[in-house]
Design a protein around this motif. Structure first.
Motif, PDB file in Angstrom:
ATOM      1  N   ASN A   1       0.824  -1.212   0.000  1.00  0.00           N
ATOM      2  CA  ASN A   1       0.000   0.000   0.000  1.00  0.00           C
ATOM      3  C   ASN A   1       0.856   1.258   0.000  1.00  0.00           C
ATOM      4  O   ASN A   1       0.520   2.234  -0.682  1.00  0.00           O
ATOM      5  CB  ASN A   1      -0.962  -0.006   1.180  1.00  0.00           C
ATOM      6  N   PHE A   2       1.944   1.264   0.748  1.00  0.00           N
ATOM      7  CA  PHE A   2       2.848   2.419   0.744  1.00  0.00           C
ATOM      8  C   PHE A   2       3.417   2.634  -0.650  1.00  0.00           C
ATOM      9  O   PHE A   2       3.466   3.757  -1.138  1.00  0.00           O
ATOM     10  CB  PHE A   2       4.002   2.199   1.731  1.00  0.00           C
ATOM     11  N   ALA A   3       3.864   1.560  -1.286  1.00  0.00           N
ATOM     12  CA  ALA A   3       4.466   1.672  -2.624  1.00  0.00           C
ATOM     13  C   ALA A   3       3.446   2.166  -3.651  1.00  0.00           C
ATOM     14  O   ALA A   3       3.757   3.016  -4.485  1.00  0.00           O
ATOM     15  CB  ALA A   3       5.047   0.333  -3.053  1.00  0.00           C
ATOM     16  N   LYS A   4       2.210   1.645  -3.593  1.00  0.00           N
ATOM     17  CA  LYS A   4       1.166   2.081  -4.530  1.00  0.00           C
ATOM     18  C   LYS A   4       0.790   3.540  -4.324  1.00  0.00           C
ATOM     19  O   LYS A   4       0.423   4.236  -5.269  1.00  0.00           O
ATOM     20  CB  LYS A   4      -0.079   1.213  -4.386  1.00  0.00           C
ATOM     21  N   ALA A   5       0.884   4.010  -3.083  1.00  0.00           N
ATOM     22  CA  ALA A   5       0.497   5.378  -2.767  1.00  0.00           C
ATOM     23  C   ALA A   5       1.599   6.389  -3.089  1.00  0.00           C
ATOM     24  O   ALA A   5       1.416   7.580  -2.869  1.00  0.00           O
ATOM     25  CB  ALA A   5       0.105   5.484  -1.299  1.00  0.00           C
ATOM     26  N   GLY A   6       2.709   5.926  -3.600  1.00  0.00           N
ATOM     27  CA  GLY A   6       3.778   6.855  -3.937  1.00  0.00           C
ATOM     28  C   GLY A   6       5.084   6.521  -3.258  1.00  0.00           C
ATOM     29  O   GLY A   6       6.133   7.012  -3.658  1.00  0.00           O
ATOM     30  N   GLY A   7       5.021   5.723  -2.226  1.00  0.00           N
ATOM     31  CA  GLY A   7       6.226   5.248  -1.565  1.00  0.00           C
ATOM     32  C   GLY A   7       7.083   6.334  -0.959  1.00  0.00           C
ATOM     33  O   GLY A   7       6.602   7.399  -0.585  1.00  0.00           O
ATOM     34  N   VAL A   8       8.361   6.043  -0.899  1.00  0.00           N
ATOM     35  CA  VAL A   8       9.317   6.960  -0.296  1.00  0.00           C
ATOM     36  C   VAL A   8      10.316   7.501  -1.314  1.00  0.00           C
ATOM     37  O   VAL A   8      11.316   8.093  -0.949  1.00  0.00           O
ATOM     38  CB  VAL A   8      10.061   6.280   0.879  1.00  0.00           C
ATOM     39  N   GLY A   9      10.067   7.265  -2.591  1.00  0.00           N
ATOM     40  CA  GLY A   9      10.917   7.806  -3.645  1.00  0.00           C
ATOM     41  C   GLY A   9      11.855   6.800  -4.288  1.00  0.00           C
ATOM     42  O   GLY A   9      12.545   7.137  -5.245  1.00  0.00           O
ATOM     43  N   VAL A  10      11.893   5.592  -3.783  1.00  0.00           N
ATOM     44  CA  VAL A  10      12.772   4.580  -4.348  1.00  0.00           C
ATOM     45  C   VAL A  10      12.299   4.186  -5.747  1.00  0.00           C
ATOM     46  O   VAL A  10      13.095   4.083  -6.677  1.00  0.00           O
ATOM     47  CB  VAL A  10      12.859   3.346  -3.423  1.00  0.00           C
ATOM     48  N   ALA A  11      10.999   3.990  -5.909  1.00  0.00           N
ATOM     49  CA  ALA A  11      10.458   3.538  -7.193  1.00  0.00           C
ATOM     50  C   ALA A  11      10.732   4.542  -8.309  1.00  0.00           C
ATOM     51  O   ALA A  11      11.021   4.153  -9.441  1.00  0.00           O
ATOM     52  CB  ALA A  11       8.959   3.281  -7.081  1.00  0.00           C
ATOM     53  N   THR A  12      10.678   5.811  -8.016  1.00  0.00           N
ATOM     54  CA  THR A  12      10.913   6.837  -9.030  1.00  0.00           C
ATOM     55  C   THR A  12      12.325   6.742  -9.579  1.00  0.00           C
ATOM     56  O   THR A  12      12.537   6.802 -10.798  1.00  0.00           O
ATOM     57  CB  THR A  12      10.671   8.240  -8.444  1.00  0.00           C
ATOM     58  N   GLU A  13      13.293   6.565  -8.689  1.00  0.00           N
ATOM     59  CA  GLU A  13      14.688   6.466  -9.132  1.00  0.00           C
ATOM     60  C   GLU A  13      14.951   5.143  -9.848  1.00  0.00           C
ATOM     61  O   GLU A  13      15.702   5.101 -10.818  1.00  0.00           O
ATOM     62  CB  GLU A  13      15.644   6.640  -7.947  1.00  0.00           C
ATOM     63  N   VAL A  14      14.345   4.066  -9.374  1.00  0.00           N
ATOM     64  CA  VAL A  14      14.500   2.774 -10.041  1.00  0.00           C
ATOM     65  C   VAL A  14      13.888   2.854 -11.445  1.00  0.00           C
ATOM     66  O   VAL A  14      14.485   2.384 -12.416  1.00  0.00           O
ATOM     67  CB  VAL A  14      13.862   1.631  -9.215  1.00  0.00           C
ATOM     68  N   TYR A  15      12.708   3.459 -11.552  1.00  0.00           N
ATOM     69  CA  TYR A  15      12.052   3.622 -12.850  1.00  0.00           C
ATOM     70  C   TYR A  15      12.931   4.426 -13.800  1.00  0.00           C
ATOM     71  O   TYR A  15      13.129   4.049 -14.956  1.00  0.00           O
ATOM     72  CB  TYR A  15      10.704   4.314 -12.658  1.00  0.00           C
ATOM     73  N   ARG A  16      13.480   5.523 -13.313  1.00  0.00           N
ATOM     74  CA  ARG A  16      14.341   6.366 -14.147  1.00  0.00           C
ATOM     75  C   ARG A  16      15.544   5.567 -14.639  1.00  0.00           C
ATOM     76  O   ARG A  16      15.896   5.616 -15.818  1.00  0.00           O
ATOM     77  CB  ARG A  16      14.808   7.593 -13.370  1.00  0.00           C
ATOM     78  N   THR A  17      16.154   4.820 -13.755  1.00  0.00           N
ATOM     79  CA  THR A  17      17.322   4.018 -14.123  1.00  0.00           C
ATOM     80  C   THR A  17      16.966   2.962 -15.159  1.00  0.00           C
ATOM     81  O   THR A  17      17.705   2.767 -16.140  1.00  0.00           O
ATOM     82  CB  THR A  17      17.931   3.360 -12.874  1.00  0.00           C
ATOM     83  N   LEU A  18      15.830   2.283 -14.970  1.00  0.00           N
ATOM     84  CA  LEU A  18      15.402   1.264 -15.935  1.00  0.00           C
ATOM     85  C   LEU A  18      15.157   1.864 -17.316  1.00  0.00           C
ATOM     86  O   LEU A  18      15.585   1.310 -18.333  1.00  0.00           O
ATOM     87  CB  LEU A  18      14.141   0.556 -15.437  1.00  0.00           C
ATOM     88  N   ILE A  19      14.484   3.001 -17.354  1.00  0.00           N
ATOM     89  CA  ILE A  19      14.183   3.653 -18.635  1.00  0.00           C
ATOM     90  C   ILE A  19      15.474   4.121 -19.315  1.00  0.00           C
ATOM     91  O   ILE A  19      15.643   3.938 -20.523  1.00  0.00           O
ATOM     92  CB  ILE A  19      13.189   4.819 -18.449  1.00  0.00           C
ATOM     93  N   MET A  20      16.380   4.700 -18.551  1.00  0.00           N
ATOM     94  CA  MET A  20      17.636   5.175 -19.129  1.00  0.00           C
ATOM     95  C   MET A  20      18.441   4.001 -19.703  1.00  0.00           C
ATOM     96  O   MET A  20      19.004   4.117 -20.798  1.00  0.00           O
ATOM     97  CB  MET A  20      18.468   5.923 -18.082  1.00  0.00           C
ATOM     98  N   GLN A  21      18.468   2.876 -19.004  1.00  0.00           N
ATOM     99  CA  GLN A  21      19.189   1.700 -19.499  1.00  0.00           C
ATOM    100  C   GLN A  21      18.538   1.152 -20.764  1.00  0.00           C
ATOM    101  O   GLN A  21      19.233   0.766 -21.705  1.00  0.00           O
ATOM    102  CB  GLN A  21      19.243   0.616 -18.421  1.00  0.00           C
TER     103      GLN A  21
END
Length: 122
Positions: free
Chosen positions: A94-114
Motif C-alpha cells: 500500500n505504501f508503494a502504490k500510494a507513492g512510496g518513499v521515492g525509491v520507485a521513481t529512481e528505479v524507474y528512471r534508471t530502468l528507462i535510461m538503461q
C-alpha cells in the motif's frame, strides 16, 4: 483586476510517474529516453520499480517490528509471527502504490535510461 496564471512547461506523464523534474529541475534526459522506449516497456518498468520499492519497504517494516515484545498484533506470541509478516507485506504494498518513499521513481528512471541506451546502441 486580472490575475495571470503561469503555465508549467510541458510535462511528460507516464501514468504513475511524472517526468516533471529531478531535484527541482526539468529532467530532459528522462523525457528524451521515454521517447525511445515503448509504452509497454514503460508500464513494465513502472511495475518493476513499484514492486522493488514494496520489497524494500517490506524489509524495512519487518526490521522495525522484529524486536517488539508483549501482547497484541505485534507481540511475541506463537501466532503473531505469521500475522505480522502478512501485515507488513500489505503495509509495504500500500505504501508503494500510494507513492512510496521515492525509491520507485529512481528505479524507474534508471530502468528507462538503461533501456533507451540499449535501443540506441542496438
Amino acid at each position: 483586476m486580472q490575475t495571470s496564471m503561469i503555465t508549467p512547461p510541458h510535462v511528460v506523464t507516464s501514468s504513475a510517474f511524472s517526468v516533471e523534474s529531478r531535484n527541482g529541475r526539468p529532467d530532459f534526459e528522462l523525457a528524451a529516453a521515454l521517447q525511445k522506449v515503448s509504452p509497454q516497456q514503460q508500464s513494465k518498468a513502472q511495475k518493476t520499480a513499484t514492486d522493488f520499492e514494496a520489497m524494500f519497504l517490506n524489509s524495512m517494516f519487518s526490521q522495525m517490528t522484529s524486536g517488539l515484545k508483549g501482547e497484541g498484533p505485534f507481540g511475541d506470541t506463537p501466532g503473531t509471527g505469521v500475522w505480522r509478516s502478512m501485515l507488513t507485506e500489505q503495509y509495504s504494498k500500500n505504501f508503494a502504490k500510494a507513492g512510496g518513499v521515492g525509491v520507485a521513481t529512481e528505479v524507474y528512471r534508471t530502468l528507462i535510461m538503461q533501456q533507451a541506451k540499449t535501443i540506441r546502441t542496438a
